[in-house]
Write a protein that holds these residues in place. Sequence first.
Motif, PDB file in Angstrom:
ATOM      1  N   ILE A 409      58.559  23.880  54.856  1.00 24.00           N
ATOM      2  CA  ILE A 409      57.391  23.619  55.691  1.00 24.00           C
ATOM      3  C   ILE A 409      57.873  23.266  57.092  1.00 24.00           C
ATOM      4  O   ILE A 409      58.618  22.298  57.279  1.00 24.00           O
ATOM      5  CB  ILE A 409      56.549  22.444  55.138  1.00 24.00           C
ATOM      6  N   SER A 410      57.450  24.073  58.063  1.00 26.72           N
ATOM      7  CA  SER A 410      57.863  23.831  59.441  1.00 26.72           C
ATOM      8  C   SER A 410      56.736  24.263  60.376  1.00 26.72           C
ATOM      9  O   SER A 410      55.842  24.988  59.971  1.00 26.72           O
ATOM     10  CB  SER A 410      59.149  24.599  59.747  1.00 26.72           C
ATOM     11  N   LYS A 411      56.819  23.824  61.633  1.00 25.07           N
ATOM     12  CA  LYS A 411      55.751  24.187  62.578  1.00 25.07           C
ATOM     13  C   LYS A 411      55.738  25.685  62.828  1.00 25.07           C
ATOM     14  O   LYS A 411      54.695  26.286  62.949  1.00 25.07           O
ATOM     15  CB  LYS A 411      55.959  23.452  63.910  1.00 25.07           C
ATOM     16  N   TYR A 491      52.247  12.811  56.457  1.00 24.89           N
ATOM     17  CA  TYR A 491      52.158  14.250  56.183  1.00 24.89           C
ATOM     18  C   TYR A 491      53.254  14.674  55.214  1.00 24.89           C
ATOM     19  O   TYR A 491      53.016  15.381  54.235  1.00 24.89           O
ATOM     20  CB  TYR A 491      52.260  15.039  57.483  1.00 24.89           C
ATOM     21  N   VAL A 495      52.596  16.312  51.591  1.00 24.42           N
ATOM     22  CA  VAL A 495      53.025  17.675  51.303  1.00 24.42           C
ATOM     23  C   VAL A 495      53.990  17.721  50.112  1.00 24.42           C
ATOM     24  O   VAL A 495      53.938  18.646  49.298  1.00 24.42           O
ATOM     25  CB  VAL A 495      53.636  18.318  52.565  1.00 24.42           C
ATOM     26  N   ARG A 502      51.423  23.187  44.104  1.00 24.75           N
ATOM     27  CA  ARG A 502      51.607  24.633  44.279  1.00 24.75           C
ATOM     28  C   ARG A 502      52.503  25.203  43.171  1.00 24.75           C
ATOM     29  O   ARG A 502      52.217  26.244  42.596  1.00 24.75           O
ATOM     30  CB  ARG A 502      52.239  24.925  45.635  1.00 24.75           C
ATOM     31  N   ILE A 513      48.206  32.421  46.546  1.00 27.07           N
ATOM     32  CA  ILE A 513      48.580  31.075  46.971  1.00 27.07           C
ATOM     33  C   ILE A 513      49.778  31.072  47.905  1.00 27.07           C
ATOM     34  O   ILE A 513      50.240  30.028  48.294  1.00 27.07           O
ATOM     35  CB  ILE A 513      48.833  30.124  45.775  1.00 27.07           C
ATOM     36  N   LEU A 515      51.078  32.207  51.576  1.00 21.94           N
ATOM     37  CA  LEU A 515      50.620  32.658  52.882  1.00 21.94           C
ATOM     38  C   LEU A 515      51.309  33.950  53.312  1.00 21.94           C
ATOM     39  O   LEU A 515      50.694  34.829  53.895  1.00 21.94           O
ATOM     40  CB  LEU A 515      50.914  31.540  53.897  1.00 21.94           C
TER      41      LEU A 515
ATOM     42  N   ASP B 657      46.943  27.607  54.646  1.00 20.49           N
ATOM     43  CA  ASP B 657      47.342  27.119  53.329  1.00 20.49           C
ATOM     44  C   ASP B 657      46.811  25.691  53.214  1.00 20.49           C
ATOM     45  O   ASP B 657      47.254  24.805  53.945  1.00 20.49           O
ATOM     46  CB  ASP B 657      48.877  27.160  53.260  1.00 20.49           C
ATOM     47  N   GLY B 661      48.830  23.061  55.150  1.00 15.30           N
ATOM     48  CA  GLY B 661      48.317  23.200  56.503  1.00 15.30           C
ATOM     49  C   GLY B 661      48.996  24.296  57.307  1.00 15.30           C
ATOM     50  O   GLY B 661      48.664  24.511  58.472  1.00 15.30           O
ATOM     51  N   GLU B 662      49.930  25.017  56.697  1.00 14.89           N
ATOM     52  CA  GLU B 662      50.554  26.124  57.431  1.00 14.89           C
ATOM     53  C   GLU B 662      49.521  27.223  57.675  1.00 14.89           C
ATOM     54  O   GLU B 662      48.552  27.352  56.925  1.00 14.89           O
ATOM     55  CB  GLU B 662      51.705  26.720  56.614  1.00 14.89           C
ATOM     56  N   SER B 663      49.777  28.013  58.703  1.00 18.42           N
ATOM     57  CA  SER B 663      48.842  29.093  59.004  1.00 18.42           C
ATOM     58  C   SER B 663      49.595  30.333  59.452  1.00 18.42           C
ATOM     59  O   SER B 663      50.762  30.260  59.853  1.00 18.42           O
ATOM     60  CB  SER B 663      47.863  28.665  60.097  1.00 18.42           C
ATOM     61  N   PRO B 787      50.726  22.534  61.207  1.00 19.86           N
ATOM     62  CA  PRO B 787      50.419  22.332  59.782  1.00 19.86           C
ATOM     63  C   PRO B 787      49.796  20.948  59.536  1.00 19.86           C
ATOM     64  O   PRO B 787      48.840  20.827  58.761  1.00 19.86           O
ATOM     65  CB  PRO B 787      51.781  22.474  59.107  1.00 19.86           C
TER      66      PRO B 787
END
Lengths: 531, 801
Positions: A409-411, A491, A495, A502, A513, A515, B657, B661-663, B787
């Motif tokens: 998970i990253s920006k 956060y 997550v 998930r 599920i 992305l 998601d 929160g990812e997009s 996210p």
Amino acid sequence: MEGRTIRFIRRGELVALSNVPPTRTLLELLREDLAATGTKEGCGEGDCGACTVVLGELEGPGDAPRIRYRAINACIRLAHSIDGLALWTVEDLAGPQGELHPAQEAMVQCHGSQCGFCTPGFVMSLFGMYQNHVARGNPVTRELAQQELSGNLCRCTGYRPILDAAQAMAQLPAVAVDEVALVAQLQLLQREASSNVCYLAPASLDGLLAARARHPHAQLVAGCTDVGLWVTKMHREFAQVLDVTRAAELRRVDTQGDRLRIGAAVTLADAFDALVAERPELATFAARFAGLPVRNSGTLGGNIANGSPIGDSMPLLIALRATIVLASTRGERELPLEDFYAGYRQTVLAPDEVLVWIKVPLASPLPSPPPRGEGVTSSPSPAAVGATVVAPSPAGGGSGWGLLRAYKISKRYDDDISAVCLVIEMRLDGRGVVADISIGAGGVAATPARARRTEDLLRGQPWTENAAQQAATMLRQEFQPISDMRASAAYRSQVLGNLVRRFWLETQGTEHINLERVIPELAPQAAGSAA
Amino acid sequence: MNMRATEFTSATGGGPAGPADAGERNLAPATQSPHRATSGGPACGVPRPHESARAQVAGSATYVDDIPEVKGTLHAAPILSTVAHGRLLAVDASAALAMAGVRGVVLADDIPGDPVLATFVHDEPVFARETVNHVGQVIGIVVADSVMQARRAARQVQVQIEPLPAVLSPREAHAAQSYVLPPVTVRRGEPEAALARSAHRLSGQLEVGGQEHFYLEGQVAYALPLEQDQWYIHSSTQHPGEVQHWVAHALGLENNAVTVECRRMGGGFGGKETQAGHMAVWAALAARKFGRPVKLRLDRDDDFLITGKRHPFAYDWEVGFDDAGLVTALKLTMLANCGFSADLSGPVADRAVFHVDNAYFLSDVEIASYRCKTNVQSHTAFRGFGGPQGVIAIEAILGDIARHLGLDPFDVRMRNLYGIEERNVTHYRMKVEDNILHPLLAKLEQTSQYRQRRAAIAAWNANSPVIKRGIAVTPVKFGISFTATFFNQAGALVHVFTDGSVQVNHGGTEMGQGLHTKIMQLVADELGVPFERVRVTPTETGKVPNASATAASSGTDLNGRAAQFAARNIRDNLAAFVCGLDGCGAGAVTFRGGEVITPSTTRSFDEVVKAAYANRIQLWSDGFYRTPKIHYDKTTLTGRPFYYFAYGAACSEVAIDTLTGESRVLAIDILHDVGTSINPAIDIGQIEGGFIQGVGWLTTEQLVWNGEGLLTTHAPSTYKIPATGDVPEHFRIELWPEPNPEDNVFRSKAVGEPPFMLAISVWEALREAASAALAGGAVRMDAPATPENVLRAVTGSLPGG
């Protein structure tokens, strides 16, 4: 000072430079010593790719060597590390009358440059792709271009024309590197191994361990994609550097019994290739690890020994139950990877030791989770496509199944550092009981960590929604992440648990599920039209 | 003779380039839409490659840091404040001065001229004096023989600062009435009464983050002492004239002692409009003190800490509307986080006010704009210049209205558009005369298949527990002209040499946007010569003086016309000359394809030039242009600040998601208005690049200041601009096929900034997706949609977050 000479091949000629300090970067060497200002500095930390150049290195058996081409970041690469290699910069591609190379011509014709400052870096990444794909008769697809250019940032174009250029190179008249001549030149360089006291790069493991014993204060580097920043950003200077990446034994990947043995000096690119060959479902995770120029310079051993709590390879390797081997002239010791870390950026490596091997258990075929639940079609579900095949547990008998998932998970999707990284490998026996589980986590503690309490909670339990919920709660309790510029503690904690959710859904074959597998809702008419 | 020109006007359009030599293979990946044939000459209307493209791909295009250094050149590095607000007590450089290669330091006391920069408000010191006002404020510079020596030494300078309370957010500043400039309110009608009468009312808050420019080439200047106290400055700047002015001011000299040159920038985006001047002033002060050339190139981390960004904004709003979603009243408060000084914050905040309407008629409205003073970098120009911060407010409000009423947001947007005959006057009293919003949006609705996709997405979402998708169309109407009316002027010089070759110089700067290429095309056509006969020379204050910044999307409109006029003067001279030879009227002479054609004779351009020279005809000329029709009252913000509007619309589809929160952006369709395109390839490049930069602003690019006011997102490792993987394969651009109804150069429209705001469609699509996760509920989401912000939006909040 004696022994500070660097020799490499550029434009078909030998370049020999003396008196180069051990912490001089390749970019400084190019721009300041060689007045080759085509290569640009954009960030000085290997994150923008403006300084990308291509290195050529002999590879393969001595009687049939070939050239391996790697695009790398010059800004954080120590100049001495290219001794004995071939180098191409953006100035080196055009022909004698200024005829542009296909990597350049395609950029011009596709309008791939605007301000032009990132352009030399893109051109060199494209040149690397040209040599590694086009010159070998393989096409460059949009997906490949997107992956291999993810370490090059452009602020002007929005990338579309650059991706077009990558795919268009093959349509232009071919240009070849004279590899026969280059191989001969590089072989000659290899025979004249330099003895460089301020930049030690022993060619063998024995030599490396001896040097480590003699020079315990030398700065160890294994690709320099982090140590390079100590130089450019923290302004550190080292009197002596010990480079592990030339030790031949550590540059190999082989199989020993039921384990894959990866040398510590294997680049991240090659190490992930080996892991993905074993476990294809890791391809996305591997492609999202930094950008290609960093994967081409950085090594798996360097990533591990660096000890950053946010490196992505460690949670994966912990979940895969990797062990590492530390060696010195005193002997070797092997330990589970998670036991290597003693605290924030602290490891148990002794002053005379070097990390030499990473050993990963081989995967062996086992069924994926059976599709269940409503709405599941007969075609393979998205989860099933990504499901792993892991070794049967001794207790599981023949009817169990397993799943490996690596979540990052990253920006930003590509070339970013994880806010949270979670890797789960689980095996169920024929009765649906968790026979074995291992969980590696990154970004949530001072070191890469194994989620032992969560593993203990699940082991031996039936894999049910309730068990997954308990695991999510436990995982959130097990780690106390911090808030920083990447994400808040709240956060990260949220997550962590959600990723267990998930994982549960993936074991249930739930569709839609992931992305990265969602495709736009375009009617055929819209998708097919150019306007 | 340029054989390619006519070929490319007809068919191939924006994707491919016209190769430089006929016969080369044309790659032509036809992913972007064809552009229409124009009535222009052979050079204009052609998708030519950028004039520097071949040099750029070969590594031979020179940027400031690439200029071969003059012997004796020294290098500088900045000494930075580590405190957000404090009293500057002492600076001790002894440790730094003892280091190898260090020549000395330059501090406020070393400034012979005004120690305060020559900005409009005169509120920003050259070097901090007495107080420091943000982490990263420059206190002085260290000068050394090499860059790394200077940087090492700068860290060894001991700065003693007594901390004072710091204000870090615009809401804090507003509460304390701490402003860099007085508040401005624009009002029309009776918004309070209209609110009370409205069938529905909603109110809300919104926070929208700033944006780092991340020009790939960091800030850099190179100052060279010349004889008799004159100075030559190489600067990576969008505004050489201002650099000249600032340097002279700081050195205590008249402007005529300073010459500033810029061949090109490695990106600007507004970040080198005023900010570049600082480097030049610092380098010049050092060059003066040591009598040596001095180069100042910022490390990327220092660039992040020192220079201003796009202004973060905070909003409070209350809106009234009817059952159909028509806005009947709006009260909006906008808090601009300006940082510690005014810089360009006044005009930026003004433009935000001007663009709150975006494409929509607001009948009863009050907009209050506060220019909040905070202890962070002084925020500055950035592509859109406040426009995006205005547009996003009304788009957010319309999205909320639609979701509140359960209507399709597209319908609500259409309903609120400016009318043609009525509802056509902006809140700042400018009549919208050239409105193409209705047909433009209707066309995009069709080509993007918005309705079908929206229905399909709703059905898909119903069966998708984790991933939710969203689609949105948003328009843009962007006012073109500098709001400071006097900036809307430009000059150019065109030289025809005796061999018939042409040089053009103008006051605009090249930052990658293709300005020079377009101006070469315009000049080539004006003289009827092939594009290849024209070269552009570096922008230099000694050639065209008093030039405005290359900003406000106006580079081509202003400088292109000036260059065209300069070329026209020469053409007129040549026409008069050949009229004399052939005994015809000047109107009977045409210049085309490198030839000068009269009813009786066809001569080559070169032949005519040679003969004209021998007959003592002037072969060079200046040209000057000022934009007509514009005026406005700075105190009430009313009038006609803009010559015309540029329009466009985008349809974006995204997925989120809901667990993380990812997009992802899945597909983009854009229909944009550039009038008659001078260069479709360059215009499409601006649209694509501006759009993706806007997507970055609203998704991955997050500026994070910690509790001490330190910007912790300090470099590309922590500040994430879009990368290759963020651009969807379905990314279609189409150009609107009508010319600019105003008499703008080549009937084109400005293109640099307007497409940036089309990225708000991505943000609205993300909010649609979040709404789907909330079963159609209202969405409170701040920008950027990281996210974490998306997860917060779909879960209501995060524990402890």
